[in-house]
Design an enzyme around this catalytic site. Structure first.
Site, PDB file in Angstrom:
ATOM      1  CB  SER A  63      -0.938   0.005   1.210  1.00  0.00           C
ATOM      2  OG  SER A  63      -1.844  -1.067   1.113  1.00  0.00           O
ATOM      3  CG  ASP A 155      20.713  -8.081   5.807  1.00  0.00           C
ATOM      4  OD1 ASP A 155      19.840  -8.195   6.688  1.00  0.00           O
ATOM      5  OD2 ASP A 155      21.380  -7.047   5.639  1.00  0.00           O
ATOM      6  CB  ALA A 263      21.252   6.274   5.040  1.00  0.00           C
TER       7      ALA A 263
END
Length: 510
Positions: A63, A155, A263
């Site tokens: 959304s 990750d 960042a």
């Protein structure tokens, strides 16, 4: 003042198009109004996922991204896809900031250092981007190309760096120049909690080649770290230097390119290259051209290759500049989407913009009240259409998404059926005032309630297309192949309003 004939956009959140009827709460619902519109009004399918909304290929829409793209009238790329696209279309290789930094170092016979998280994880960086940077430096004549590898393991699996390192070793062998110069875990190089003693180890490694360990090849260095029970994330500062090779420390006149795009974990190590930095005492401070891939913080006075994309002249801002009035209306669950996200991340209303919020029902889960607050929302929307006050109205009905997320099929069907009734009233009001209406969705959800692969309940969004229906007095014939970012220019064209240059979306009718 004469009554305005509004251009209304109704977003049926989570209302996707899927040919298969099985477990499809949308096609199996009793929807005489929407069926009639699909049979008798101009309509088409548009894309709401993947690269078409600035996400990686195949990734389902959401959304936030959907409303941002609709309101912007242009594809708004996430950093990962923005850089990937820039590489594939050659914009990266021609980037003025990168070109100037590399060429200056090459002309002076200096080194080009490339640093970053060496990982296919795609969260903070992507090794494909780093690969492209190495190739670019080589293509522009750099003889000394030094790669400073921050290792992931968060990750990505905890011990998965070997493949990446081998790929880069092979690349340097193929190029016949350049090498991996250092390894260090992201625990040190990418701290974000002011643990400067960690960051200093990464800084000293790159600027002084000061390391706990030295090995001839990166894979040897990694294997030794594993033998010390250090996973990728925690690999201690390791210099990579075979006998007879010169030091790859960063020195005056070199260029340094930091290839992380996210960042938060790039800021601290970057600040160590700023003259005024005082987080620890630097033994050396080389005078270099340091390039951040993206802007890590507005107050870091270093070069930046890809500045933040401006979202100037979104649909809402442009209507305001054109002196038009607009209404944003939804219930609580999607209110932020038709306001903040639709306005490109701007919290405040534009001049001429009004907002109406209808409270979402206080129930534990929305399958218990699949109509949510749609009847009240419809009442307010119909009143707004008939008021003659607004040039444009944007409304979101959350039902298909919020009830779709519960995974309760029967409730999702009821949600769709309650919406159908509401849409009937909206269409009637639009026709009464000779207004125009586009009905669409920001992404799919309720059209797939069972996962076809696992047979389990499917509660997530889909990457399927969404419908687009036109109601109004204009003779409109839609083009194929549209996407969410085409909606704003299309609405402006329908109301004979100029389209700002920033909107690269296309008008969707022939």
């Amino acid at each position: 003042m004469s009554a305005k004939k509004p251009m209304a956009l109704v977003i049926l959140d989570g209302y996707g198009h899927r040919e298969t009827q099985a477990d499809n709460a949308i096609t199996n619902a009793n929807t005489p109004v929407l069926d009639g519109l699909m049979a008798n009004q101009p309509n088409t399918l548009i894309s709401a996922s993947g690269m078409d909304v600035g996400l990686p290929d195949g990734q389902m829409g959401n959304s936030e991204v959907g409303h941002t793209n609709i309101g912007a009238g242009r594809v708004v790329y996430q950093d990962l896809t923005r850089i990937t696209k820039a590489i594939s279309d050659g914009e990266f290789q021609q980037n003025e900031t990168l070109v100037n930094a590399i060429d200056k170092a090459v002309k002076a016979g200096k080194a080009v250092h490339i640093m970053g998280l060496m990982s296919p994880g795609g969260v903070h960086s992507h090794e494909d981007h780093i690969y492209a940077a190495v190739e670019m430096a080589a293509a522009r004549g750099a003889e000394k190309i030094y790669l400073h590898c921050f290792l992931d393991g968060r990750d990505t699996p905890p011990r998965s760096a070997e493949n990446s390192l081998k790929n880069f070793q092979e690349l340097f062998a193929k190029l016949g120049k350049g090498r991996i110069a250092s390894l260090v875990g992201r625990y040190y190089a990418m701290d974000r909690d002011n643990n400067w003693e960690r960051v200093q180890k990464a800084y000293d490694l790159m600027t002084e080649a000061k390391a706990e360990f030295t090995f001839a090849t990166a894979v040897e260095g990694l294997e030794a770290a594993y033998a010390r029970e250090e996973n990728d994330e925690f690999v201690q500062a390791t210099e990579i230097k075979a006998e007879g090779e010169e030091s790859a420390a960063i020195v005056d006149g070199d260029a340094v390119i930091f290839m992380n795009y996210r960042a938060d974990r790039a800021r601290q190590i970057t600040r160590t290259f700023v003259p005024s930095f005082d987080g620890f005492t630097r033994n050396v401070f080389p005078a270099i051209d340091f390039v951040m891939l993206t802007q890590y913080a507005a107050d870091i006075p270093l070069l930046c290759a890809f500045a933040p994309a401006s979202l100037e002249n979104t649909y809402g801002e442009w209507l305001s500049k054109e002196g038009k009035t607009q209404l944003r209306i939804s219930e609580t669950e999607k209110y932020a989407h038709v306001t903040f996200f639709f306005n490109g991340g701007i919290e405040d209303e534009f001049e001429g913009e009004e907002r109406q919020l209808v409270a979402s029902p206080k129930v534990a889960t929305y399958d218990l009240q699949p109509e949510m607050s749609a009847p009240e929302l419809t009442e307010k929307l119909v009143a707004a259409i008939k008021s003659g006050k607004y040039d444009a109205i944007v409304c979101n009905f959350p039902n298909c998404d919020m009830v779709g997320h519960t995974g309760v099929y029967d409730a999702a069907v009821k949600a769709v059926e309650s919406l159908d009734e509401c849409i009937g009233k909206v269409v009637e009001a639009i026709k009464e005032v000779d207004g125009q209406l586009l009905i669409t969705a920001d992404h799919g959800n309720a059209e797939m309630m069972i996962d076809p692969e696992t047979g389990g309940v499917h509660t997530a969004h889909t990457n399927l297309p969404v419908p687009l229906i036109y109601v109004g007095s204009k003779a409109v014939e839609f083009k194929e192949g549209g996407k969410l970012s085409d909606l704003a220019p299309t609405m402006l064209a329908l109301t004979d309003t100029a389209i700002p240059a920033e909107m690269s979306g296309e008008v969707l009718f022939k």
